[in-house]
Design an enzyme around this catalytic site. Structure first.
Site, PDB file in Angstrom:
ATOM      1  N   HIS A 160       0.820  -1.228   0.000  1.00 31.90           N
ATOM      2  CA  HIS A 160       0.000   0.000   0.000  1.00 31.90           C
ATOM      3  C   HIS A 160       0.849   1.270   0.000  1.00 31.90           C
ATOM      4  O   HIS A 160       0.298   2.364  -0.145  1.00 31.90           O
ATOM      5  CB  HIS A 160      -0.932   0.022   1.218  1.00 31.90           C
ATOM      6  N   ASP A 196      -2.299 -10.558  -2.481  1.00 35.77           N
ATOM      7  CA  ASP A 196      -2.912 -10.138  -1.219  1.00 35.77           C
ATOM      8  C   ASP A 196      -4.400  -9.839  -1.480  1.00 35.77           C
ATOM      9  O   ASP A 196      -4.791  -9.452  -2.578  1.00 35.77           O
ATOM     10  CB  ASP A 196      -2.199  -8.889  -0.684  1.00 35.77           C
ATOM     11  N   HIS A 198      -6.103  -7.378  -0.491  1.00 41.82           N
ATOM     12  CA  HIS A 198      -6.336  -5.949  -0.747  1.00 41.82           C
ATOM     13  C   HIS A 198      -5.567  -5.490  -1.982  1.00 41.82           C
ATOM     14  O   HIS A 198      -4.465  -5.985  -2.247  1.00 41.82           O
ATOM     15  CB  HIS A 198      -5.887  -5.121   0.466  1.00 41.82           C
ATOM     16  N   ASP A 285      -4.350 -13.161   3.382  1.00 43.64           N
ATOM     17  CA  ASP A 285      -5.632 -12.684   3.915  1.00 43.64           C
ATOM     18  C   ASP A 285      -6.799 -13.018   2.983  1.00 43.64           C
ATOM     19  O   ASP A 285      -7.936 -12.621   3.250  1.00 43.64           O
ATOM     20  CB  ASP A 285      -5.594 -11.180   4.258  1.00 43.64           C
TER      21      ASP A 285
HETATM   22  C1  FKS Z   1     -11.213  -3.463   8.041  1.00 42.33           C
HETATM   23  C2  FKS Z   1     -10.297  -2.262   7.861  1.00 42.33           C
HETATM   24  C3  FKS Z   1      -9.086  -2.601   7.055  1.00 42.33           C
HETATM   25  C4  FKS Z   1      -6.820  -1.737   6.607  1.00 42.33           C
HETATM   26  C5  FKS Z   1      -6.481  -3.003   5.942  1.00 42.33           C
HETATM   27  C6  FKS Z   1      -5.023  -3.031   5.556  1.00 42.33           C
HETATM   28  C7  FKS Z   1      -4.601  -4.264   4.824  1.00 42.33           C
HETATM   29  C8  FKS Z   1      -3.102  -4.385   4.696  1.00 42.33           C
HETATM   30  C9  FKS Z   1      -2.622  -5.514   3.812  1.00 42.33           C
HETATM   31  C10 FKS Z   1      -1.088  -5.573   3.848  1.00 42.33           C
HETATM   32  F1  FKS Z   1      -0.647  -6.531   3.072  1.00 42.33           F
HETATM   33  F2  FKS Z   1      -0.560  -4.446   3.436  1.00 42.33           F
HETATM   34  F3  FKS Z   1      -0.667  -5.821   5.059  1.00 42.33           F
HETATM   35  N1  FKS Z   1      -8.084  -1.620   7.245  1.00 42.33           N
HETATM   36  N2  FKS Z   1     -12.403  -3.117   8.775  1.00 42.33           N
HETATM   37  O1  FKS Z   1      -3.115  -6.753   4.222  1.00 42.33           O
HETATM   38  O2  FKS Z   1      -3.033  -5.331   2.478  1.00 42.33           O
HETATM   39 ZN    ZN Z   2      -4.106  -7.371   2.614  1.00 45.38          ZN
END
Ligand code: FKS
Ligand code: ZN
Length: 343
Positions: A160, A196, A198, A285
């Site tokens: 990110h 991932d 996300h 994830d």
């Molecule tokens: C859920 C809120 C989520 C942020 C999620 C971040 C994910 C980070 C990631 C990384 F690989 F960068 F760690 N908030 N209610 O898993 O993509």
């Molecule tokens: Zn993630």
């Protein structure tokens, strides 16, 4: 497969993130790397080696100098202003406001350089983040030395983080830094595949105008999911990078059958690009048991994922990203790596 791991990851240990309206304990915590490391030892994936320091130059190839300077001093400035508590931003620019002037205030600069309130800067953030980047760079060195694969057990994660912004638990973009290092040391073309859950918005932003580094990402549809403002299928790159960014957003509830189809599309695009090396942003994830995600992969599906990635047939550097079902994270990550090695 050589695993690169630094104990310095422990230095990133935030107290809390803003989630669903509450300050909750950070999901991105040291236990994540510990359980992965332990599982790799159990199943005999290794050896596990410490990263070599590569200094600031490879970071400066990817990140903005002002941003790197900010990351290095942010904690000291924050403590001087507010005391010894996680530094979290509270204000961001909106359309119609102005982002011309970098604020003098540390609070202003936290907002200037970030995009969420889930990514605390702590006393050890800079050291942990640089150790993670060095791990990815050491992994890239292994590919250059002729290894078929390597795994950089990076913490904090990186995908990110953009050229001049942090967020989503990420500060330095370990995968982009490794890809750039491969380019700078003789690879004509490099592909980054982000599995991932996300969208890797930071990697996309860094590579947006690049035709020499292909970015392909499978992730939850940003219409529903973090990071919301990046990751749609019509984001294809610009300038020399037009056509070298492929987003494959998938709906909540995606299981292995649907995931495997998208992965085959990703693999075909990467093969057509004919890169010299592949960097995989490896988040687990996508697992059904993940507490903040909504795909439905099972632990055995990660073996299949590893085999599918091996089928692309490229020297491959795995870079750790997300995955928050901590108890099962070691098995899931080791399954990808084992599935790859045994394919
Ligand atoms: C859920 C809120 C989520 C942020 C999620 C971040 C994910 C980070 C990631 C990384 F690989 F960068 F760690 N908030 N209610 O898993 O993509
Ligand atoms: Zn993630």
């Amino acid at each position: 497969m050589i695993v690169i791991y630094s104990e310095e990851h422990r230095l990133q240990s935030g107290r809390s993130e803003l989630n669903d309206g509450q300050l909750v304990p950070c999901y991105e915590k040291p236990e994540r790397a510990d359980i992965v490391r332990t599982r790799l030892e159990t199943v005999g994936i290794g050896p596990i080696l410490a990263p070599e320091s590569h200094g600031p130059a490879p970071l400066e190839r990817v990140h903005d100098a002002g941003y790197l300077g900010f990351l290095q001093t942010a904690w000291t400035e924050w403590v001087a202003e507010h005391g010894d508590w996680d530094a979290l931003p509270l204000n961001w620019v909106a359309p119609g406001m102005h982002r011309r002037v970098v604020p003098r205030s540390i609070d202003g600069r936290l907002g200037y350089y970030s995009f969420d309130a889930g990514t605390p800067i702590t006393a050890g953030t800079w050291r942990a983040a640089t150790a993670a980047a060095d791990s990815a760079l050491t992994g890239a060195d292994r590919l250059r030395a002729g290894d078929r694969c390597a795994f950089a057990l990076c913490r904090p994660p990186g995908h990110h983080a953009g050229r001049a912004f942090y967020g989503g638990y990420c500060f330095l973009n370990n995968a982009a830094i490794a890809a750039q290092s491969l380019r700078d040391n003789g690879a004509a073309r490099v592909a980054v595949l982000d599995v991932d859950y996300h969208h890797g918005n930071g990697t996309q932003e860094i590579l947006w105008e690049r035709g020499d580094v292909l970015f392909v990402s499978l992730h939850a549809d940003p219409a529903d999911e973090f990071p919301y403002f990046s990751g749609h299928a019509d984001e294809t790159g610009a300038g020399a990078g037009e056509g070298f960014n492929l987003n494959l957003p998938l709906p909540w509830g995606t299981d292995w059958a649907a995931y495997a189809e998208a992965l085959a599309v990703a693999a075909a695009r990467i093969r057509a690009f004919a890169p010299d090396a592949l960097v995989v942003s490896l988040g687990a994830d996508t697992y059904g048991g993940d507490p903040i995600s909504r795909f439905r992969l099972l632990s055995e599906d990660f073996l299949r994922m590893g085999a599918a990635l091996a089928g692309i047939g490229l020297p491959t550097l795995f870079v750790m990203e997300g995955g928050y079902a901590v108890a099962d994270l070691g098995v899931n990550v080791a399954n990808v790596l084992g599935g790859f090695e045994n394919a």
